[in-house]
Enzyme design. Structure first.
Site, mmCIF file in Angstrom:
data_model
loop_
_atom_site.group_PDB
_atom_site.id
_atom_site.type_symbol
_atom_site.label_atom_id
_atom_site.label_comp_id
_atom_site.label_asym_id
_atom_site.label_seq_id
_atom_site.Cartn_x
_atom_site.Cartn_y
_atom_site.Cartn_z
ATOM 1 N N ALA A 47 -12.634 7.463 -3.453
ATOM 2 C CA ALA A 47 -12.774 8.342 -4.626
ATOM 3 C C ALA A 47 -11.590 9.278 -4.835
ATOM 4 O O ALA A 47 -11.357 9.736 -5.956
ATOM 5 C CB ALA A 47 -14.070 9.151 -4.509
ATOM 6 N N ALA A 48 -10.847 9.577 -3.757
ATOM 7 C CA ALA A 48 -9.722 10.514 -3.901
ATOM 8 C C ALA A 48 -8.412 9.797 -4.208
ATOM 9 O O ALA A 48 -7.377 10.443 -4.376
ATOM 10 C CB ALA A 48 -9.577 11.334 -2.622
ATOM 11 N N GLY A 49 -8.435 8.474 -4.271
ATOM 12 C CA GLY A 49 -7.213 7.704 -4.506
ATOM 13 C C GLY A 49 -6.863 7.638 -5.991
ATOM 14 O O GLY A 49 -7.592 8.139 -6.849
ATOM 15 N N ARG A 74 -11.907 8.605 3.129
ATOM 16 C CA ARG A 74 -11.827 8.491 4.592
ATOM 17 C C ARG A 74 -12.069 9.853 5.241
ATOM 18 O O ARG A 74 -11.701 10.892 4.676
ATOM 19 C CB ARG A 74 -10.497 7.871 5.015
ATOM 20 C CG ARG A 74 -9.291 8.653 4.681
ATOM 21 C CD ARG A 74 -8.039 7.848 4.987
ATOM 22 N NE ARG A 74 -6.922 8.393 4.273
ATOM 23 C CZ ARG A 74 -6.163 9.400 4.711
ATOM 24 N NH1 ARG A 74 -6.401 9.947 5.867
ATOM 25 N NH2 ARG A 74 -5.173 9.852 3.973
ATOM 26 N N THR A 99 -7.456 -4.740 -2.772
ATOM 27 C CA THR A 99 -6.719 -5.974 -2.496
ATOM 28 C C THR A 99 -6.311 -6.017 -1.024
ATOM 29 O O THR A 99 -6.579 -5.071 -0.278
ATOM 30 C CB THR A 99 -5.471 -6.080 -3.389
ATOM 31 O OG1 THR A 99 -4.626 -4.959 -3.127
ATOM 32 C CG2 THR A 99 -5.837 -6.094 -4.858
ATOM 33 N N HIS A 114 5.574 -3.906 -9.742
ATOM 34 C CA HIS A 114 4.676 -2.776 -9.501
ATOM 35 C C HIS A 114 5.470 -1.560 -9.036
ATOM 36 O O HIS A 114 6.608 -1.685 -8.595
ATOM 37 C CB HIS A 114 3.624 -3.116 -8.445
ATOM 38 C CG HIS A 114 2.492 -3.956 -8.965
ATOM 39 N ND1 HIS A 114 2.530 -5.329 -8.957
ATOM 40 C CD2 HIS A 114 1.308 -3.610 -9.533
ATOM 41 C CE1 HIS A 114 1.413 -5.797 -9.487
ATOM 42 N NE2 HIS A 114 0.644 -4.780 -9.848
ATOM 43 N N HIS A 115 4.808 -0.404 -9.073
ATOM 44 C CA HIS A 115 5.393 0.867 -8.619
ATOM 45 C C HIS A 115 5.838 0.799 -7.154
ATOM 46 O O HIS A 115 5.398 -0.057 -6.400
ATOM 47 C CB HIS A 115 4.365 1.991 -8.789
ATOM 48 C CG HIS A 115 3.049 1.694 -8.137
ATOM 49 N ND1 HIS A 115 2.791 1.977 -6.825
ATOM 50 C CD2 HIS A 115 1.934 1.089 -8.619
ATOM 51 C CE1 HIS A 115 1.570 1.591 -6.517
ATOM 52 N NE2 HIS A 115 1.026 1.041 -7.598
ATOM 53 N N LYS A 124 3.359 0.498 -3.889
ATOM 54 C CA LYS A 124 2.482 -0.639 -3.582
ATOM 55 C C LYS A 124 2.905 -1.282 -2.263
ATOM 56 O O LYS A 124 4.084 -1.566 -2.042
ATOM 57 C CB LYS A 124 2.511 -1.658 -4.722
ATOM 58 C CG LYS A 124 1.500 -2.767 -4.505
ATOM 59 C CD LYS A 124 1.224 -3.533 -5.771
ATOM 60 C CE LYS A 124 0.202 -4.627 -5.549
ATOM 61 N NZ LYS A 124 -1.116 -4.128 -5.159
ATOM 62 N N THR A 181 -3.118 -9.738 -7.760
ATOM 63 C CA THR A 181 -3.231 -10.349 -9.089
ATOM 64 C C THR A 181 -2.315 -11.557 -9.216
ATOM 65 O O THR A 181 -2.692 -12.580 -9.781
ATOM 66 C CB THR A 181 -2.869 -9.310 -10.165
ATOM 67 O OG1 THR A 181 -3.750 -8.207 -10.009
ATOM 68 C CG2 THR A 181 -3.001 -9.885 -11.556
HETATM 69 P P1 NAD Z 1 -4.667 4.885 -3.070
HETATM 70 O O1 NAD Z 1 -3.939 4.827 -1.770
HETATM 71 O O2 NAD Z 1 -4.217 5.886 -4.096
HETATM 72 O O3 NAD Z 1 -6.227 5.166 -2.807
HETATM 73 C C1 NAD Z 1 -6.957 4.599 -1.744
HETATM 74 C C2 NAD Z 1 -8.017 5.616 -1.331
HETATM 75 O O4 NAD Z 1 -8.851 5.007 -0.327
HETATM 76 C C3 NAD Z 1 -7.392 6.879 -0.699
HETATM 77 O O5 NAD Z 1 -7.993 8.047 -1.257
HETATM 78 C C4 NAD Z 1 -7.738 6.729 0.773
HETATM 79 O O6 NAD Z 1 -7.895 7.987 1.434
HETATM 80 C C5 NAD Z 1 -9.065 5.974 0.670
HETATM 81 N N1 NAD Z 1 -9.432 5.352 1.938
HETATM 82 C C6 NAD Z 1 -8.627 4.804 2.897
HETATM 83 N N2 NAD Z 1 -9.365 4.390 3.943
HETATM 84 C C7 NAD Z 1 -10.651 4.663 3.649
HETATM 85 C C8 NAD Z 1 -11.880 4.483 4.343
HETATM 86 N N3 NAD Z 1 -11.914 3.933 5.565
HETATM 87 N N4 NAD Z 1 -13.027 4.870 3.739
HETATM 88 C C9 NAD Z 1 -13.002 5.445 2.521
HETATM 89 N N5 NAD Z 1 -11.871 5.669 1.812
HETATM 90 C C10 NAD Z 1 -10.707 5.272 2.370
HETATM 91 O O7 NAD Z 1 -4.641 3.413 -3.658
HETATM 92 P P2 NAD Z 1 -4.980 2.924 -5.159
HETATM 93 O O8 NAD Z 1 -3.730 2.802 -5.939
HETATM 94 O O9 NAD Z 1 -6.113 3.754 -5.708
HETATM 95 O O10 NAD Z 1 -5.498 1.435 -4.862
HETATM 96 C C11 NAD Z 1 -6.639 1.207 -4.054
HETATM 97 C C12 NAD Z 1 -6.853 -0.275 -3.901
HETATM 98 O O11 NAD Z 1 -7.167 -0.849 -5.175
HETATM 99 C C13 NAD Z 1 -5.616 -1.047 -3.401
HETATM 100 O O12 NAD Z 1 -6.065 -2.111 -2.571
HETATM 101 C C14 NAD Z 1 -4.999 -1.581 -4.672
HETATM 102 O O13 NAD Z 1 -4.202 -2.735 -4.446
HETATM 103 C C15 NAD Z 1 -6.245 -1.903 -5.447
HETATM 104 N N6 NAD Z 1 -6.107 -1.967 -6.911
HETATM 105 C C16 NAD Z 1 -6.872 -2.870 -7.543
HETATM 106 C C17 NAD Z 1 -6.870 -2.933 -8.918
HETATM 107 C C18 NAD Z 1 -7.817 -3.890 -9.600
HETATM 108 O O14 NAD Z 1 -7.753 -4.036 -10.812
HETATM 109 N N7 NAD Z 1 -8.707 -4.560 -8.858
HETATM 110 C C19 NAD Z 1 -6.063 -2.068 -9.663
HETATM 111 C C20 NAD Z 1 -5.278 -1.136 -8.984
HETATM 112 C C21 NAD Z 1 -5.312 -1.081 -7.595
#
Ligand code: NAD
Length: 274
Positions: free
Chosen positions: A12-14, A38, A103, A158-159, A162, A169
């Protein structure tokens, strides 16, 4: 009477988690009921709305999914590949529908997701954008229609943050192209140019760009003698992934146990999706 689905978020914080919080606030028929990150994360204990840059919404970010799962209709996980195994186990045990957008899933996560799919509706998608999923369908059709000798190259950008490459994708697009030819994508995939030598005719290759703040670009090229077909998707706003994920998650709540794809949701009103 409209039933409001109670939605939980892992991660949720990501970056994506915050987008999901915003989309849920604006989605009729859904409300954020739990936010997990986490245990050692700096946001645990803070209001999920405030972390996402909104006014407080009264849901604090916690670290114990098992403690809140009973109050949910569906969970959305956008965290890390290593975290998904625990999410799958908890959802499977509690009978709560699960949408995984994360992913680079590790072996353990895949195993636990397989086990959970027998008990709950489960949707795993490396890209939850609605238009990208239409592209997957188009790529499958093009690969089926064109001669097998056409090379297929999947370019993605991508940025700079990543971690995984090629993107989930890009791999899904490669799998769609292979499926169109009635094949499986070779594993592990290589990155074009990483090894010297001429290209295998008709092979499916991947090219990767990392840098800046690119949200996500995917370009699928079918390269034949004297012509190219190019099919592209450009994401300019991360919110597209969150909107697609929330819409599909709400649809998933009512489905029987089993595995689903974004296409099942997107093309649900069409008898023939091909
Ligand atoms: P991010 O690093 O900003 O966020 C990930 C979050 O997960 C962080 O807040 C982290 O603290 C948290 N986290 C890590 N370990 C954890 C745990 N054990 N329990 C709970 N939370 C935990 O990354 P993001 O850019 O938000 O991307 C997250 C994921 O989604 C990546 O795998 C990314 O590739 C994927 N993604 C998928 C899509 C899609 O369309 N399916 C789009 C964008 C990103």
């Amino acid at each position: 009477m409209t039933v409001t689905s109670r939605v939980g978020i892992v991660g949720a914080a990501g970056r994506m988690g915050m987008e999901l919080v915003k989309v849920l606030r604006d989605t009729p028929g859904a409300r954020l009921a739990a936010a997990i990150d986490r245990p050692d994360g700096a946001s645990v204990g803070k209001d999920a709305g405030e972390v996402a840059g909104l006014p407080a919404i009264g849901v604090r970010i916690g670290a114990d999914l098992a403690a809140v799962i009973g109050g949910l209709d569906v969970l959305i996980d956008f965290s890390t590949g290593a975290a998904v195994a625990a999410t799958a186990t908890v959802c499977g045990a509690a009978g709560v529908a699960l949408l995984v957008g994360t992913t680079a899933l590790d072996e353990n996560a895949r195993h636990q997701l397989d086990a959970a799919a027998g008990k709950i509706p489960l949707l795993i998608s490396a890209n939850t954008s609605l238009a990208l999923n239409v592209l997957l369908n188009l790529v499958r059709q093009a690969a089926r229609a064109l001669p097998a000798g056409y090379d297929i190259e999947i370019l993605e950008a991508h940025h700079r943050h990543k971690i995984d490459a090629p993107s989930g994708t890009a791999l899904a697009l490669g799998e769609a192209a292979a499926a169109g030819r009635g094949e499986r994508l070779a594993s592990p995939v290589g990155v074009t140019g990483a090894t010297a030598g001429a290209r295998q005719p008709g092979s499916i290759g991947f090219s990767v760009v990392r840098g800046g703040d690119v949200v996500g670009e995917h370009d699928v090229r079918f390269l034949g003698p004297g012509e190219q077909l190019r099919l592209s998707h450009v994401a300019t706003d991360r919110a597209i992934f969150a909107r697609g994920a929330v819409a599909a998650a709400l649809w998933l709540v009512k489905r029987p146990a089993g595995r689903y794809q974004m296409a099942d949701f997107i093309f649900k009103d069409q008898l023939d999706t091909e």
